[in-house]
Design an enzyme around this catalytic site. Structure first.
Site, short mmCIF file in Angstrom:
data_model
loop_
_atom_site.label_atom_id
_atom_site.label_comp_id
_atom_site.label_asym_id
_atom_site.label_seq_id
_atom_site.Cartn_x
_atom_site.Cartn_y
_atom_site.Cartn_z
CE1 TYR A 1 -2.16 3.50 2.07
CE2 TYR A 1 -3.42 2.64 0.35
CZ TYR A 1 -3.10 3.72 1.03
OH TYR A 1 -3.80 5.00 1.26
NE ARG B 1 1.27 13.12 10.64
CZ ARG B 1 1.71 13.61 9.66
NH1 ARG B 1 2.77 14.43 9.61
NH2 ARG B 1 0.73 13.39 8.42
NE ARG C 1 -8.08 8.58 5.80
CZ ARG C 1 -8.59 9.88 5.84
NH1 ARG C 1 -9.55 10.21 4.88
NH2 ARG C 1 -8.20 10.77 6.72
CG PHE D 1 12.61 18.16 -3.83
CD1 PHE D 1 12.56 17.10 -4.62
CD2 PHE D 1 11.38 18.97 -3.65
CE1 PHE D 1 11.19 16.40 -4.79
CE2 PHE D 1 10.00 18.17 -4.14
CZ PHE D 1 10.20 17.01 -4.80
#
Ligand code: IN0
Length: 416
Positions: free
Chosen positions: A172, A219, A229, A289
């Site tokens: 997932y 978290r 969910r 980034f």
């Protein structure tokens, strides 16, 4: 700002970073000569203020391509996340989103009123216009990743499909975050900023996404549970509770914390790959980034570890000062390795010896230390500098605290 400084009062290197950040001239990104482009970056700033600045610091060649990749994925994510949209409606959109991004003028108004990025899809025609202006090479990468992610999301959104095993959990997280790493690596190599090896190392690119996604899932336990969910794998929570929601019951407090340690340990398994990936990145703007979300993730894992609040409070975050300090310190592999060593030591120090994962997490922290000492010897000097900042901090903060309190008293007595 004041609340951020107060929260970081005992972390002067964070107070310093906050003051520098506040005083630093804000880089003005001017798109006024291109209204469509201006609207694009308006949406980027709406989706994530702090990270939007990091994307806008990327070299011109990659900036628009990554901005659009980010917004296309945020659009797909906003449809997947919206539990007010029924599956019959949602699944076809997830599976065809890679074709929708080529449909000029397409917009979407079926999101529920509370979806954070609803407006992005209401004005998605602006995103599609920008996407169609990209070089075909970048369009192809974005469309390919969007197709594989949309199909993966559709699979796990299907009724009766759950994240049962840790293999499901990895699959997932691959679909919703690992694939992002593969796409970004292809862009980095395609534009020539990074060696072709970066695109070849799909295993490392995948781990970059899994470390971020697993930290977010760990978290967001309570927020996700509230919205029905469930991403924590049953193979893990099933060892600590009958039902996943039983972890919030006060009588299960110890079991809940043991399950949390298990989730933290599972996420830490990707750190070795994350450091090896960052070591490959040579372009400074690409490095920041890539590095900033990873150091935010290890700081978040440290905040989560042994922190029972994740079962009682939603949306717990690291301090604003800590995020600004981390963004300032993420411009070299030695500094990033030093940050991972610092948090690995904090995670190990706060581990509960009675926790069944005390040794596992201890070994994982030891491995981080060993890998960094062997492969990034420069991180030792950086670690000493960071710790000096922290240590000076402790005495410094007492002085700072005293000064602030004295200042407050003086102010009160003068003006009260
Ligand atoms: C990201 C990732 C990201 C950046 C750089 C390299 C990556 C390599 C592999 C996978 C993802 C990578 O970074 C962003 C960071 C971000 O958006 N932070 C938000 C915090 C938040 O919680 O939203 C902020 O406001 O700071 C990220 O989290 N994701 C992401 C999405 C698209 C792209 Cl192009 C890059 C989301 C996710 C789910 C982790 C992939």
């Amino acid at each position: 700002m004041a609340s951020a400084i107060l929260a970081s009062l005992f972390h002067p290197s964070e107070v310093l970073a906050l003051v520098q950040y506040k005083l630093a001239p804000k880089t003005k990104y001017n798109y006024s000569n291109d209204k469509a482009r201006e609207r694009l970056y308006y949406h980027l700033n709406m989706t994530s203020r702090s990270f939007a600045a990091v994307i806008q610091d990327l070299d011109e060649e990659l900036k628009d391509a990554i901005c659009l990749f980010y917004l296309v994925l945020r659009g797909l994510d906003t449809i997947e996340d919206d539990m007010t949209i029924d599956l019959e409606t949602k699944i076809p959109y997830l599976k065809t989103f890679h074709e929708i991004i080529y449909q000029k003028g397409w917009t979407f108004t079926k999101n529920g009123p509370n979806e954070k990025d609803r407006q992005l899809l209401v004005e998605f025609d602006v995103i599609i216009e920008g996407f169609l202006k990209l070089k075909p090479a970048y369009q192809t990468i974005i469309a390919d990743i969007t197709k594989r992610m949309g199909n993966g999301m559709a699979h796990y959104a299907t009724a009766g499909i759950h994240v049962n095993t840790t293999a499901d959990y990895d699959e997932y997280c691959h679909y919703v975050a690992g694939l992002v790493g593969l796409g970004l690596s292809e862009m980095f190599s395609a534009c020539g900023f990074e060696s072709p090896m970066v695109a070849k190392r799909k295993d490392l690119s995948n781990s970059m996404g899994l470390f971020l996604q697993k930290t977010n899932i760990t978290r967001d336990y309570l927020e996700d549970l509230r919205d029905n969910r469930r991403f924590w794998p049953q193979e893990i929570w099933g060892l600590y509770a009958e039902k996943m929601e039983d972890l919030v019951k006060p009588e299960n407090c110890d079991k809940a914390k043991q399950c949390l340690s298990h989730m933290v340990w599972n996420a830490m398994g990707h750190i070795k790959d994350v450091l090896e990936y960052l070591e490959m990145i040579k372009n400074p703007s690409c490095f920041k980034f890539c590095a900033i979300p990873q150091v935010m993730a290890i700081a978040t894992l440290n905040m989560l570890h042994t922190n029972y609040k994740i079962f009682t409070h939603e949306n717990i975050k690291i301090r604003k000062g800590e995020t600004v300090w981390l963004m300032k310190e993420s411009d070299s592999i030695d500094k990033v390795a030093a940050i991972f060593r610092l948090y690995a030591r904090e995670i190990n120090n706060k581990s509960d010896p009675l926790d069944p994962h005390f040794v596992n997490i201890g070994v994982a922290c030891g491995e981080i230390e060993q890998i960094c000492v062997d492969k990034y010897p420069g991180s030792t000097a950086e670690l000493a500098r960071l710790q000096a900042g922290v240590m000076a901090g402790t005495s410094g903060s007492i002085i700072t605290a005293a000064v602030v309190v004295a200042g407050a008293i003086a102010f009160k007595s003068t003006f009260a």
